[in-house]
Design an enzyme around this catalytic site. Structure first.
Site, short mmCIF file in Angstrom:
data_model
loop_
_atom_site.label_atom_id
_atom_site.label_comp_id
_atom_site.label_asym_id
_atom_site.label_seq_id
_atom_site.Cartn_x
_atom_site.Cartn_y
_atom_site.Cartn_z
N GLU A 112 0.85 -1.20 0.00
CA GLU A 112 0.00 0.00 0.00
C GLU A 112 0.88 1.24 0.00
O GLU A 112 1.94 1.25 0.62
CB GLU A 112 -0.83 0.07 1.29
CG GLU A 112 -2.03 -0.83 1.32
CD GLU A 112 -2.69 -0.83 2.70
OE1 GLU A 112 -2.19 -0.16 3.63
OE2 GLU A 112 -3.71 -1.50 2.83
N LYS A 114 2.30 4.66 1.30
CA LYS A 114 2.36 5.26 2.63
C LYS A 114 2.05 6.74 2.44
O LYS A 114 2.87 7.49 1.92
CB LYS A 114 3.76 5.07 3.22
CG LYS A 114 3.86 5.52 4.66
CD LYS A 114 5.19 5.11 5.23
CE LYS A 114 5.28 5.31 6.72
NZ LYS A 114 4.96 6.66 7.17
N ASP A 116 1.52 10.49 3.38
CA ASP A 116 2.12 11.36 4.39
C ASP A 116 1.07 12.35 4.88
O ASP A 116 0.98 13.48 4.41
CB ASP A 116 3.30 12.09 3.75
CG ASP A 116 4.22 12.66 4.81
OD1 ASP A 116 4.07 12.27 5.98
OD2 ASP A 116 5.07 13.49 4.46
N TYR A 223 -6.98 2.25 6.09
CA TYR A 223 -6.05 1.15 5.82
C TYR A 223 -5.91 0.18 6.99
O TYR A 223 -5.00 -0.64 7.01
CB TYR A 223 -4.68 1.67 5.41
CG TYR A 223 -4.09 2.70 6.34
CD1 TYR A 223 -3.83 2.40 7.68
CD2 TYR A 223 -3.80 3.98 5.90
CE1 TYR A 223 -3.30 3.33 8.54
CE2 TYR A 223 -3.27 4.93 6.76
CZ TYR A 223 -3.02 4.59 8.08
OH TYR A 223 -2.51 5.52 8.93
N CYS A 409 21.80 35.99 27.48
CA CYS A 409 22.10 36.57 28.79
C CYS A 409 23.59 36.86 29.00
O CYS A 409 23.98 37.40 30.03
CB CYS A 409 21.59 35.66 29.90
SG CYS A 409 22.53 34.14 30.06
N CYS A 465 24.42 27.23 27.77
CA CYS A 465 24.41 28.39 28.64
C CYS A 465 24.13 27.83 30.03
O CYS A 465 23.08 27.25 30.26
CB CYS A 465 23.30 29.35 28.24
SG CYS A 465 22.91 30.53 29.55
N CYS A 470 18.78 32.26 32.86
CA CYS A 470 18.80 32.84 31.51
C CYS A 470 17.36 33.02 31.01
O CYS A 470 16.58 32.07 31.01
CB CYS A 470 19.57 31.91 30.59
SG CYS A 470 19.38 32.29 28.85
#
Ligand code: IVH
Length: 709
Positions: A112, A114, A116, A223, A409, A465, A470
């Site tokens: 089958e 696929k 998307d 499906y 920062c 960081c 921050c």
């Protein structure tokens, strides 16, 4: 006077017939204008005679009130993902493995496309569409029935005879390329930013709260099956698909049955030629064993079924120019380089950004500003830079600089290097020490040991960081904390977090729960009306009830995601028990381990962590979790159980949940580790296999007698 009942019935039938033909991709005999006109007429008649409105009326698609928020509902059985293969060899070895597990020489496979799109579970009861759930996390999804009802391509009512009382089909909803292009053209015309790609657009539009705003023209293909009453009628996948097609559900046109890996491969190659001309985006082929008994026998792993596999086509690539690099600060402080490129078309969408992962990657691939780069989309939405096209370099390329201070920062950054390389060096140093000691004892010169190369800039894997205060990190952590799977405060979106943080109203997590005392200040902000502020405060209040699991998952503790949070919340039941637990105790919890335990302890011992917890407590946030009790004397505790055949008194899924509640692990296939097989009527190969392996077998009567009533 025409009889309104008859008029309504006629219009309804005409429109429904047009919808049905539309689903089949056939001429409907009605132009769009005629369709809309007839629909308007029907709406008017129904408004005059509300008693004559039926649930299958086409007007029911467009009506519907906007909803407040999405309800999450459990799936009748998990919606799993599929394992991927990328070449003929991998496909062959899956086929060989499958034959071996099934103890046969040959298996029938269904091929089958696929698609998307976005996975969807549609539930019909007595032939009427009653529920549509997204895949969500696989065990529970969002109820988007109100939006799905607007999709003409999905029947509200099933047609034909022998409609099962309950029929849950699973499939993919997607936006055909031409509709996507049209929608985008309109957006551009209106001066708005175009959508990224059809899949994101589909996911986004399905999360609309107002069904009237759902993009028209979505399509669906079924499906797979979920819960079905009397689920014994179907012997094969292809048989099931043929049946639901008869019931009016759209299914794949391009599907085929093959009988060897070789045939499968040839089909894939043929499909690759024609897939670009299909109206929907495909990134591969799904290959399933056709026989349902065999599917059962092969079973599933925790993630994906063994009876199916996806073949993914190679990712599409494009060339473009890298123009600029920005560094983004994540919730853990990690700095990620993000490239801006000359916009280019890649796999159907225009892309202008790519992730460069980390500075080590930039050095290893020797990526420079103004370079021509090859980019690729590997299943992910964010493209990657695969390589630099070095032979077109001139003198305009410039090195990419890595920040030594956090761009947000200003704190000096910390660099992490590849742990494998660090370990290599540590091992070397220990070996040298040992050799030296040994040589001394044996009164000889120490032998030379090959020295691994010293750590160098190319081994860099991340830059952080380290400042927990921050602001960029804080905003990201905040966004995570209020996210859907954590505290789920819908009204605190990213923009609002920015706005409130800038206004000084959100400086730590505890501030969220003080917003209710700052109503006046909130109302003074831009785009903050009474209603929005009320919503926000109400959302914050409701979030206090989410429980310990969600709180722990939201706190950005390293190595603690949903799974870890669940284990801790279940084990300790409340935060105070966790706070006093030592590292060994935490590490001893099943599936937790020392690294996670150390990180949890570090969070709990750190004053900042303690402060957050104290603030949440003071605000009245529920920091307990109801334990799912497993009776210690349960005969099922810790047992691995397989269920097969038809049971008279239980739906398989319900029984699964009951047994899991009693401490059992349910598995899909028999092995020597199986403790017990529960065999209903018509048990097949699993029973034979269990008997062969000497696994204990119970029938339904024995089960009924043993289960607590
Ligand atoms: S079968 C247990 N068939 O691909 C597997 N899935 O990568 C049940 N998908 O989550 C799915 N086309 O959303 C199946 N013909 C097809 C499919 C298909 C697309 C999606 C599906 C799944 C994802 C896994």
């Amino acid at each position: 006077m025409p009889d309104p009942k008859q008029q309504i019935a006629d219009l309804r039938d005409r429109l429904n017939e047009a919808d049905r033909l539309y689903r089949l991709g056939q001429a409907t005999g009605m132009s769009d204008i005629e369709f809309d006109h007839a629909l308007k007429g029907l709406e008017q008649l129904e408004a005059e005679h509300p008693g004559l409105v039926t649930p299958d009326s086409p007007t029911q698609r467009v009506g519907g009130q906007p909803i407040e928020g999405f309800e999450t509902k459990p799936h009748s059985s998990p919606m799993l993902s599929i394992d991927n293969t990328y070449n003929e060899e991998e496909l062959n070895s899956w086929y060989t493995r499958t034959c071996k597990l099934a103890e046969v020489d040959q298996v029938e496979l269904v091929m089958e496309p696929k698609v998307d799109g976005v996975a969807l579970a549609l539930r019909y009861e007595q032939g009427q569409l009653v529920q549509a759930l997204t895949r969500g996390d696989g065990t529970k999804g969002d109820d988007i029935t109100h939006n799905i009802r607007t999709v003409r391509h999905i029947p509200l009512t099933l047609k034909g005879e022998h409609i099962p009382e309950i029929l849950e089909v699973r499939g993919e909803i997607y936006l055909p390329q031409d509709v996507f292009d049209r929608v985008n053209a309109k957006k551009i015309e209106a001066g708005e930013d175009p959508f990224m790609n059809p899949r994101n657009t589909t996911a986004g539009t399905l999360k609309q709260k107002d069904p009237a705003k759902v993009i028209r023209g979505l399509q669906f293909v079924a499906y797979g099956k979920g819960e079905i009453s009397n689920d014994t009628t179907y012997a094969t996948h292809s048989g099931f698909v043929a049946t639901i097609k008869q019931l009016g559900l759209p299914v794949h046109e391009h599907e085929a049955i093959v009988e060897s890996a070789d045939q499968a491969w040839r089909w894939i190659q043929g499909f690759d030629q024609l897939r670009h001309n299909l109206p929907f985006a495909t990134d591969g082929v799904v290959i399933k064993t056709n026989d349902y008994n065999l599917q059962d026998q092969l079973g599933v792993t925790s993630k994906a079924p063994r009876w199916c596999i996806a073949y993914k086509f190679a990712a599409e690539q494009a060339r473009t120019k890298l123009l600029e690099v920005n560094w983004q600060v994540g919730k853990t402080g990690k700095l990620t380089p993000r490239a801006t490129m000359q916009p280019t078309l890649l796999a159907g969408t225009t892309v202008s950004h790519a992730t460069l992962h980390n500075f080590g990657e930039v050095l290893r691939k020797d990526i420079r500003l103004n370079d021509t780069v090859v980019i690729e989309k590997a299943g992910e939405i964010i493209p990657q830079v695969v390589e630099v096209v070095t032979d077109v370099r001139d003198v305009s390329e410039l090195p990419i600089a890595a920040p030594d201070k956090c761009p947000e920062c200003g704190t000096p950054v910390e660099i992490e290097y590849d742990t494998k390389r660090i370990n290599e060096l540590a091992v070397y140093e220990r070996a040298v020490e040992r050799e030296k000691a040994k040589a001394e004892k044996e009164e000889r010169q120490p032998e030379a040991i090959d020295k691994p190369a010293a750590i160098n800039p190319l081994d860099e894997t991340a830059r952080y960081c380290p400042n927990p205060e921050c602001p960029a990190q804080f905003r990201e952590r905040m966004a995570h904390f209020v996210g859907r799977n954590q505290m789920d405060i819908d009204a605190l979106g990213e923009k609002t977090i920015h706005q409130l943080a800038d206004a000084g109203l959100l400086q730590n997590l505890g501030d969220i729960y003080r917003l209710k005392d700052k109503r006046e200040q909130l109302l003074e902000l831009d785009r903050m009306g009474e209603k929005k502020v009320d919503n926000l405060i109400e959302g914050v209040e409701q979030s206090k009830q989410r429980g310990l699991l969600r709180v722990l998952a939201g706190l950005t503790i390293r190595h603690i995601g949903q799974g870890g949070a669940k284990r801790l919340a279940q084990h300790f039941g409340d935060i105070d028990a966790l706070i006093v637990a030592d590292e060994e105790t935490i590490a001893a919890i099943e599936d937790v381990g020392p690294i996670t335990a150390a990180s949890v302890r570090q969070f709990l011992d750190n004053p900042a962590g303690q402060h957050v917890i104290a603030e949440l407590k003071a605000a009245g946030v529920d920091l307990t979790e109801e334990k799912i009790e497993v009776a210690a004397d349960s005969p099922f505790a810790g047992k691995t159980i397989v269920i097969t055949g038809t049971l008279e008194n239980y739906q398989r899924n319900d029984l699964k949940k009951i047994l899991e509640g009693l401490g059992a692990k349910i598995s899909g296939s028999i092995s020597k580790n199986t403790d017990l097989l529960i065999a209903g009527e018509k048990a097949g190969s699993k029973l034979t296999k269990a008997q062969g392996l000497g696994v204990q077998v119970w029938d339904e009567a024995k089960l009924l007698a043993t289960l607590p009533s």
